[in-house]
Design a protein around this motif. Structure first.
Motif, PDB file in Angstrom:
ATOM      1  N   ARG A 187       8.685   3.748   0.643  1.00  0.00           N
ATOM      2  CA  ARG A 187       7.794   2.827  -0.073  1.00  0.00           C
ATOM      3  C   ARG A 187       8.569   1.546  -0.422  1.00  0.00           C
ATOM      4  NH1 ARG A 187       3.411   3.809  -3.898  1.00  0.00           N
ATOM      5  NH2 ARG A 187       3.869   6.033  -3.736  1.00  0.00           N
ATOM      6  N   LYS A 188       9.786   1.742  -0.920  1.00  0.00           N
ATOM      7  CA  LYS A 188      10.631   0.593  -1.278  1.00  0.00           C
ATOM      8  C   LYS A 188      10.932  -0.271  -0.060  1.00  0.00           C
ATOM      9  CE  LYS A 188      15.203  -0.407  -3.240  1.00  0.00           C
ATOM     10  NZ  LYS A 188      16.446   0.203  -3.756  1.00  0.00           N
TER      11      LYS A 188
ATOM     12  N   ILE B 173       9.874  -4.242   1.035  1.00  0.00           N
ATOM     13  CA  ILE B 173      10.856  -5.240   1.473  1.00  0.00           C
ATOM     14  C   ILE B 173      10.444  -5.836   2.810  1.00  0.00           C
ATOM     15  CG2 ILE B 173      13.255  -5.539   2.242  1.00  0.00           C
ATOM     16  CD1 ILE B 173      14.021  -3.364   0.172  1.00  0.00           C
ATOM     17  N   LEU B 174       9.999  -4.956   3.734  1.00  0.00           N
ATOM     18  CA  LEU B 174       9.571  -5.425   5.056  1.00  0.00           C
ATOM     19  C   LEU B 174       8.382  -6.383   4.934  1.00  0.00           C
ATOM     20  CD1 LEU B 174       9.731  -2.266   7.367  1.00  0.00           C
ATOM     21  CD2 LEU B 174      11.040  -4.366   7.616  1.00  0.00           C
ATOM     22  N   ARG B 175       7.461  -6.047   4.043  1.00  0.00           N
ATOM     23  CA  ARG B 175       6.268  -6.884   3.884  1.00  0.00           C
ATOM     24  C   ARG B 175       6.642  -8.264   3.341  1.00  0.00           C
ATOM     25  NH1 ARG B 175       1.711  -3.891   0.757  1.00  0.00           N
ATOM     26  NH2 ARG B 175       3.222  -4.087  -0.919  1.00  0.00           N
ATOM     27  N   LYS B 176       7.602  -8.280   2.406  1.00  0.00           N
ATOM     28  CA  LYS B 176       8.012  -9.560   1.821  1.00  0.00           C
ATOM     29  C   LYS B 176       8.848 -10.390   2.779  1.00  0.00           C
ATOM     30  CE  LYS B 176       7.953  -8.085  -3.013  1.00  0.00           C
ATOM     31  NZ  LYS B 176       8.793  -7.803  -4.202  1.00  0.00           N
TER      32      LYS B 176
ATOM     33  N   MET C 114       0.944   6.930   0.171  1.00  0.00           N
ATOM     34  CA  MET C 114       1.894   6.354   1.130  1.00  0.00           C
ATOM     35  C   MET C 114       1.236   5.764   2.363  1.00  0.00           C
ATOM     36  SD  MET C 114       4.998   6.238   0.214  1.00  0.00           S
ATOM     37  CE  MET C 114       5.709   5.910   1.819  1.00  0.00           C
ATOM     38  N   VAL C 115      -0.049   6.060   2.588  1.00  0.00           N
ATOM     39  CA  VAL C 115      -0.659   5.633   3.850  1.00  0.00           C
ATOM     40  C   VAL C 115      -0.597   4.115   4.048  1.00  0.00           C
ATOM     41  CG1 VAL C 115      -2.771   5.624   5.219  1.00  0.00           C
ATOM     42  CG2 VAL C 115      -2.120   7.686   3.954  1.00  0.00           C
ATOM     43  N   PRO C 116      -0.933   3.304   3.037  1.00  0.00           N
ATOM     44  CA  PRO C 116      -0.840   1.850   3.243  1.00  0.00           C
ATOM     45  C   PRO C 116       0.583   1.374   3.553  1.00  0.00           C
ATOM     46  CG  PRO C 116      -2.111   2.381   1.263  1.00  0.00           C
ATOM     47  CD  PRO C 116      -1.468   3.633   1.710  1.00  0.00           C
TER      48      PRO C 116
ATOM     49  N   PHE D 139       5.075  -0.045   8.912  1.00  0.00           N
ATOM     50  CA  PHE D 139       6.145   0.202   9.889  1.00  0.00           C
ATOM     51  C   PHE D 139       5.656   0.150  11.330  1.00  0.00           C
ATOM     52  CE2 PHE D 139       7.730   2.249   6.007  1.00  0.00           C
ATOM     53  CZ  PHE D 139       8.993   1.695   5.918  1.00  0.00           C
ATOM     54  N   LEU D 140       4.337   0.065  11.539  1.00  0.00           N
ATOM     55  CA  LEU D 140       3.800   0.053  12.902  1.00  0.00           C
ATOM     56  C   LEU D 140       4.258  -1.161  13.705  1.00  0.00           C
ATOM     57  CD1 LEU D 140       0.087   1.232  12.661  1.00  0.00           C
ATOM     58  CD2 LEU D 140       1.907   2.280  14.010  1.00  0.00           C
ATOM     59  N   ASP D 141       4.463  -2.282  13.028  1.00  0.00           N
ATOM     60  CA  ASP D 141       4.737  -3.531  13.749  1.00  0.00           C
ATOM     61  C   ASP D 141       6.083  -3.530  14.458  1.00  0.00           C
ATOM     62  OD1 ASP D 141       2.323  -4.597  13.012  1.00  0.00           O
ATOM     63  OD2 ASP D 141       3.100  -5.498  11.171  1.00  0.00           O
TER      64      ASP D 141
END
Length: 883
Positions: free
Chosen positions: A483-484, A488-491, A535-537, A542-544
């Motif tokens: 989740r953490k 980070i990946l999203r930001k 956790m689903v969202p 990580f799909l990208d």
């Protein structure tokens, strides 16, 4: 043979007169006999055919022994050493000594009985005295050119070979004790290693190791009586502070050989070794080996470690331990049935040295050898793991400090931990708790990564670990960490971390995802935990990234078991939001979708989540992708990749329609077959300009199957547009028969026309060839019944018929059109197929799409299409439409 016969007669004559001769004359005659004997040996390639060889060996050995004693008698050590050197050299007055030495060397290599005669001559004791002097008293350089006479390696090799041959026999060891020099030589190696003759170090070590392996009760009592091991240990303690580590190892290994090799006969020397702090000495020496360069001193260091490992099994009493087996355990584990093979640990003192070295040293080689030794001990007997772990707890304790060790040692350690489960079939709960704590602390990312891989391999071993790691909190820990990382990946989308940190972080994220995937496989309970954690969202994020995608899709596929709609919503949404260039993402999503569509229960969710529209939108987005030549963004993408995407898209639609009347009705009612035909027709390989070709007289006609073979399996040149059209029609043909979703897209290339792999950039050059595997994929329709399963796909084929045209290729265009119509006629040949086709309610749509061909009798497709529909007329449910 004649030469040997002559020598045999001469020696018989010598025997007959020897007893009547004075010693000097007897010696002279024997020495005169030896040169022709050696010459015959050299000329016969080492083969000796001599009937009295034992007697000759005895006489020559006695004479050599006598000469050695004469040269040693009453002389100081250094003077005696020089006299021996002169005796055995070829030059000078002592040439007879060299002759005797070479003769004994030759005779010692014949047979055992001859060797016994040599041993009985007193030579073992005499040569031990020689070896002691050669090793202990190095000669000063005397010759004009600065070379010492000890450098005569040929003499040395002969001496050593004779000793090795004699001392490997117990009789030879017993005989050498008469010289009272064995303990002196052992002690000398432990005290004078830095002062001894350098050229005699290795030979002396070889000889002493040979003696060690042939020890007898007599020799052990002899060594014990003179406190040989005790004195040697005391001297080695002094050397350990001053000599280089590799030299101390070499000296200590000789002493340890006598301790280890004597144990099967008597424990006396081992007891003496232990009582005089032998293990502390080994620990001191081995810790001094930290930082040795690669291979420096390794043979002797490894030898000490090997012998120390063997000493762990040397003890009078079996260890009796009763450990508490913590459950759950693997189904086939049963400690009560764990039987001992006899090679069990009985000497914890010896093992504690190994354990202490690992705890105190961070040297890669040393720590690696200790772990290898532990693995060897476990391999000797399964019980050894339990004996050690329930007493000294080596692995348990090593887990606390493993993050301080070099990376290769960490990898080796966790492989050892892994083997407890994979090889011993035992679940070490206490050790696993410590490994989990190590992951939680994450002090050294590489160590965390290696530990996770270890647990991942265990999880794949048995479903039991899915429960163990959930109940221990590991699953929750991993979900919190992911989740953490997802946040980070999203930001940081679009930005890049640098260097090694990015590599380790990415690997760690990838392994955490693989671990969660492994824990959710076939575990509905763990999948529910993941969903309840919300956790689903985060998993979707990580799909990208391609390095995370496989594990992420595996997790989402497990999610489908409890909620098909949520899975379909995520996958279809990701497909629709993917960009034109994200070809690999689309392919991976489609392959995952196909795996889920294997279950009929998923078909409804696919429909309600706009799955059909989503997949058709992929085809729409590929408008013009198969133009020849390509243009725009498609220039950088190989046409094979585009066709692969078309294949998997059609495969997904086919899988969702297969034997599902609700989905089939939905697809037809909403005009999606027409939409599919429109999207396929706009790919760029079909004709879209609307003008009809002028009918031509065909020079030859080919079947659809012959077109497939010609296009893909022969050297006949075919335009790229036509190959792509045939490829798509081939997909539709399998869709008609309901087999498309069962097919595999196999990429094969001729070596010289190789296409870039998935990880490589595909360029325009990759567009020139297509798979050559069509014989197995596309020509199966000729075999057996070809009943129509999906009539809508026939409509798509018919709608594409007018577009099978290219300006400038009239002959070829009309020929392939007729071939496809003939093939459709073949498909509706059976009564069952006609019933399916007419009952579908699609005939009016098909006729409308080909109305120009029906109305214009001069149209090239008029006659073949008319024949198709004449066949359908007898089954027609829509007679007005047909009329």
């Amino acid at each position: 043979t004649l030469q040997w016969e002559t020598l045999g007669r001469q020696f018989v004559e010598y025997e007959q007169v020897a007893q009547f001769l004075i010693p000097e004359e007897q010696q002279r005659r024997l020495l005169d006999f030896l040169p022709p004997f050696l010459k015959a040996w050299e000329q016969s390639a080492g083969a000796i055919v001599f009937p009295n060889i034992q007697l000759l060996a005895s006489e020559v050995s006695k004479l050599l022994t006598k000469e050695i004693k004469r040269n040693l008698n009453g002389k100081p050590a250094e003077e005696a050493r020089l006299a021996l050197e002169q005796l055995l050299q070829q030059k000078g007055e002592a040439e007879n000594g060299r002759l005797l030495l070479k003769s004994v060397y030759v005779l010692s290599q014949t047979d055992l009985r001859t060797m016994w005669n040599i041993i009985g001559s007193g030579l073992p004791a005499a040569l031990m005295q020689c070896l002691y002097l050669f090793f202990t008293f190095p000669l000063k350089k005397t010759s004009d050119d600065g070379e010492a006479s000890e450098d005569d390696t040929q003499t040395q090799e002969m001496l050593v070979k004779i000793m090795l041959n004699m001392y490997r026999e117990e009789q030879g060891v017993e005989e050498l004790l008469a010289a009272d020099k064995l303990q002196s030589l052992i002690i000398a190696t432990a005290s004078l290693w830095d002062q001894c003759s350098h050229s005699w170090k290795v030979p002396t070590g070889r000889v002493l190791r040979t003696i060690s392996k042939a020890q007898t009760k007599t020799s052990i009592v002899y060594l014990q009586a003179v406190d040989c091991i005790k004195i040697a240990i005391q001297n080695l303690f002094k050397l350990a502070d001053t000599l280089p580590a590799c030299d101390v190892c070499e000296a200590a290994s000789i002493v340890l050989c006598f301790v280890k090799d004597s144990y099967p006969i008597s424990s006396a020397l081992l007891t003496e070794f232990e009582d005089n702090d032998g293990y502390q000495l080994l620990l001191k020496i081995l810790l001094r080996c930290e930082g040795l360069q690669q291979n420096e001193g390794d043979p002797y260091l490894d030898e000490i470690l090997d012998m120390l490992t063997c000493l762990t099994t040397c003890g009078k009493t079996e260890l009796k331990v009763s450990g508490n087996i913590v459950h759950p355990q693997l189904p086939h584990f049963d400690f009560e049935r764990t039987r001992s093979s006899g090679m069990t640990v009985k000497n914890l003192q010896a093992f504690q040295v190994l354990q202490s070295i690992f705890q105190k040293s961070n040297d890669q080689h040393l720590c690696g050898r200790i772990l290898a030794a532990i693995g060897t001990i476990w391999a000797w007997d399964t019980v050894n793991f339990f004996l050690l772990e329930w007493t000294l707890q080596p692995i348990n304790q090593f887990t606390d400090i493993i993050h301080f060790k070099p990376h290769p040692v960490q990898v080796q350690f966790f492989r050892l931990v892994e083997s407890i489960v994979l090889d011993l079939s035992y679940v070490p709960h206490e050790i696993l708790k410590k490994v989990q704590y190590l992951i939680k602390e994450n002090k050294v990312p590489f160590c965390t990564l290696t530990a996770l891989r270890c647990l991942l391999n265990m999880t794949k071993k048995d479903l039991l670990f899915s429960d163990i790691f959930r109940d221990s909190g590991l699953l929750g820990l991993l979900l919190a960490l992911l989740r953490k990382q997802a946040k980070i990946l999203r930001k940081s989308a679009g930005t890049h971390m640098s260097g090694l940190e990015e590599g380790t972080e990415k690997e760690l994220n990838a392994v955490m995802l693989k671990m969660v995937a492994a824990l959710t496989v076939r575990s509905v309970r763990n999948t529910v935990v993941l969903k309840d954690y919300g956790m689903v969202p985060y998993i979707k994020i990580f799909l990208d990234d391609e390095c995370y995608r496989s594990a992420t899709l595996s997790i989402l596929e497990q999610l489908s078991v409890i909620n098909y709609e949520e899975y379909m919503s995520i996958i279809i949404g990701a497909l629709c939001s993917s960009t034109q260039g994200e070809l690999h993402l689309k392919l991976d999503l489609l392959k995952s979708l196909l795996r889920i569509l294997e279950s009929r229960k998923s078909h409804s969710a696919f429909r309600t989540c706009s799955g059909f529209n989503g997949l058709l939108s992929l085809l729409s987005d590929m408008e013009g992708a198969l133009q020849d030549p390509p243009s725009g963004l498609w220039t950088a993408v190989g046409q094979n990749c585009i066709l692969e995407l078309v294949f998997y898209t059609l495969q997904g639609i086919s899988a969702a329609l297969h034997l599902d009347p609700v989905n089939s009705y939905f697809f037809q009612r909403n005009g999606l077959f027409e939409k599919m035909a429109e999207d396929l027709g706009s790919l760029g390989c079909f004709w879209t300009q609307g003008e009809w070709q002028i009918p031509v007289t065909l020079e030859k006609t080919r079947t659809f199957a012959e077109f497939l073979d010609a296009a893909f399996c022969s050297s006949e040149p075919f335009p790229m547009w036509l190959k792509n059209c045939i490829w798509i029609l081939n997909f539709l043909d399998h869709m008609v028969k309901g087999t498309l979703h069962l097919e595999s897209y196999i990429k094969e290339r001729k070596p010289e026309m190789g296409e870039a792999s998935r990880d490589d950039q595909e360029g325009p050059q990759a567009q020139e060839e297509h798979p050559a595997s069509y014989a197995s994929f596309s020509c199966r329709w000729e075999m057996g019944d070809c009943a129509i399963v999906n009539p809508g796909a026939v409509c798509v084929m018919v709608r594409l018929l007018p577009k099978l045209y290219k300006k400038g290729h009239s002959q070829l265009s009309q020929e392939i059109q007729c071939a496809v119509v003939d093939h459709i006629q073949f498909l509706v040949k059976s009564e069952k197929s006609r019933q399916v086709m007419c009952g579908s309610g699609l005939l009016s749509t098909v006729i409308t799409s080909c109305q120009d061909a029906f109305r214009n009798k001069s149209h090239p497709l008029h006659l073949p299409l008319t024949r198709v529909f004449e066949k359908l007329a007898s089954q027609a449910i829509e007679p007005d439409v047909l009329r």
